[in-house]
Design an enzyme around this catalytic site. Structure first.
Site, PDB file in Angstrom:
ATOM      1  N   GLU A   1      -9.468 -15.542 -78.622  1.00 56.15           N
ATOM      2  CA  GLU A   1      -9.043 -15.540 -77.218  1.00 56.15           C
ATOM      3  C   GLU A   1      -7.613 -16.014 -77.003  1.00 56.15           C
ATOM      4  O   GLU A   1      -6.894 -15.479 -76.144  1.00 56.15           O
ATOM      5  CB  GLU A   1     -10.001 -16.407 -76.375  1.00 56.15           C
ATOM      6  CG  GLU A   1     -11.325 -15.752 -76.058  1.00 56.15           C
ATOM      7  CD  GLU A   1     -12.402 -16.036 -77.082  1.00 56.15           C
ATOM      8  OE1 GLU A   1     -13.587 -15.875 -76.768  1.00 56.15           O
ATOM      9  OE2 GLU A   1     -12.056 -16.435 -78.227  1.00 56.15           O
TER      10      GLU A   1
ATOM     11  N   GLY B   1     -16.386 -13.427 -76.620  1.00 56.35           N
ATOM     12  CA  GLY B   1     -17.636 -13.608 -75.897  1.00 56.35           C
ATOM     13  C   GLY B   1     -18.846 -13.197 -76.706  1.00 56.35           C
ATOM     14  O   GLY B   1     -19.937 -13.753 -76.524  1.00 56.35           O
TER      15      GLY B   1
ATOM     16  N   GLU C   1     -19.606 -16.175 -78.740  1.00 51.78           N
ATOM     17  CA  GLU C   1     -20.155 -17.230 -77.882  1.00 51.78           C
ATOM     18  C   GLU C   1     -21.598 -16.936 -77.494  1.00 51.78           C
ATOM     19  O   GLU C   1     -22.406 -17.858 -77.341  1.00 51.78           O
ATOM     20  CB  GLU C   1     -19.273 -17.403 -76.661  1.00 51.78           C
ATOM     21  CG  GLU C   1     -17.912 -18.020 -77.010  1.00 51.78           C
ATOM     22  CD  GLU C   1     -16.981 -18.118 -75.817  1.00 51.78           C
ATOM     23  OE1 GLU C   1     -16.585 -19.247 -75.473  1.00 51.78           O
ATOM     24  OE2 GLU C   1     -16.650 -17.066 -75.225  1.00 51.78           O
TER      25      GLU C   1
ATOM     26  N   ALA D   1     -15.664  -9.897 -74.747  1.00 51.39           N
ATOM     27  CA  ALA D   1     -15.705  -9.466 -73.353  1.00 51.39           C
ATOM     28  C   ALA D   1     -14.931  -8.163 -73.215  1.00 51.39           C
ATOM     29  O   ALA D   1     -14.044  -7.862 -74.014  1.00 51.39           O
ATOM     30  CB  ALA D   1     -15.106 -10.539 -72.453  1.00 51.39           C
TER      31      ALA D   1
END
Length: 249
Positions: A131, A108, A111, A65
């Site tokens: 994270e 992210g 993911e 992210a």
């Protein structure tokens, strides 16, 4: 939807869509604009089901992210499920999704790859979820999808201890199913898409739907899907062709 958006490059190839994440200045970090544009891709594929091939660009799948944007988010943003909602939508697309992972797929980005039906990798792929080193958790699917994919011990090592898997390690734990040179990765993704496209599209869509249904739904949902397919013209045509070939050999 135009082929070139602000964060994506979209190429339509008949039975498939190739979507490249394209924010090279930040290693394809996933920001709100990319989330919004991927939702537009999903809407197109829900309306007209096709195979989706996801890849990065410039030697990176997605570095995670966008940290500058993530830093400014608060509790209400977490509850909105910005990334988790998108990845759930990608996972639920009618036709299979292939993630072609070249270079970094972190946070992210990892993911997003976990939400795909298939993951193939280049030899330079590096996959992980760092994270907790940033004071947050991988809340967009890793905390449950990853254990389903690689088993609890490896998933805990990645999430709790920051382990980054190499391409060879990801292959060994079946997180990816193929490893190729970077220059051959997209050809390999398209070869896999060709094999999927050779199957009956309706049967593939129903197989994916039933495969991902809750355990309690079986076997009834299997029987209902099969009932639809038993009446489909493609079933009669494909079985007649099979019997004809068998008879001629």
């Amino acid at each position: 939807m135009p082929d070139s958006l602000s964060t994506l490059i979209v190429t339509r190839q008949g039975d498939r869509l190739h979507v490249q994440l394209n924010r090279p200045a930040v290693r394809n970090a996933i920001d709100q604009a990319m989330v919004d544009e991927l939702h537009r891709v999903c809407a197109e594929l829900e309306a007209m089901p096709r195979i989706l091939v996801l890849s990065g660009s410039h030697g990176v799948f997605a570095s995670g992210a966008d940290i500058a944007e993530l830093r400014e988010r608060h509790g209400a943003d977490a509850l909105a499920g910005i990334n988790s909602g998108l990845f759930a939508r990608i996972a639920a697309l009618p036709m299979p999704v292939i993630a072609a992972i070249d270079g970094w797929a972190l946070g992210g980005g990892a993911e997003l790859a976990y939400a795909a039906d298939f993951r193939i990798a280049s030899e330079t792929a590096r996959i992980g979820n760092p994270e907790t080193s940033l004071g947050i958790i991988p809340a967009a699917g890793a905390l449950w999808r990853l254990a389903q994919l690689v088993g609890e011990p490896v998933a805990k090592e990645i999430i709790f201890a920051g382990r980054i898997l190499t391409a060879a390690e990801a292959l060994a734990v079946h997180l990816v199913t193929e490893v190729h040179g970077a220059a051959q990765l997209l050809d390999a993704a398209n070869a896999l898409a060709d094999r999927i496209a050779a199957q009956d599209p309706l049967a593939t869509q129903l197989a994916k739907k039933v495969f991902h249904s809750p355990l309690a739904a079986h076997p009834q949902i299997d029987n209902e899907a099969q009932a639809v397919l038993f009446e489909s013209p493609a079933k009669f045509e494909r079985m007649a062709a099979f019997l004809s070939r068998a008879k001629s050999t």
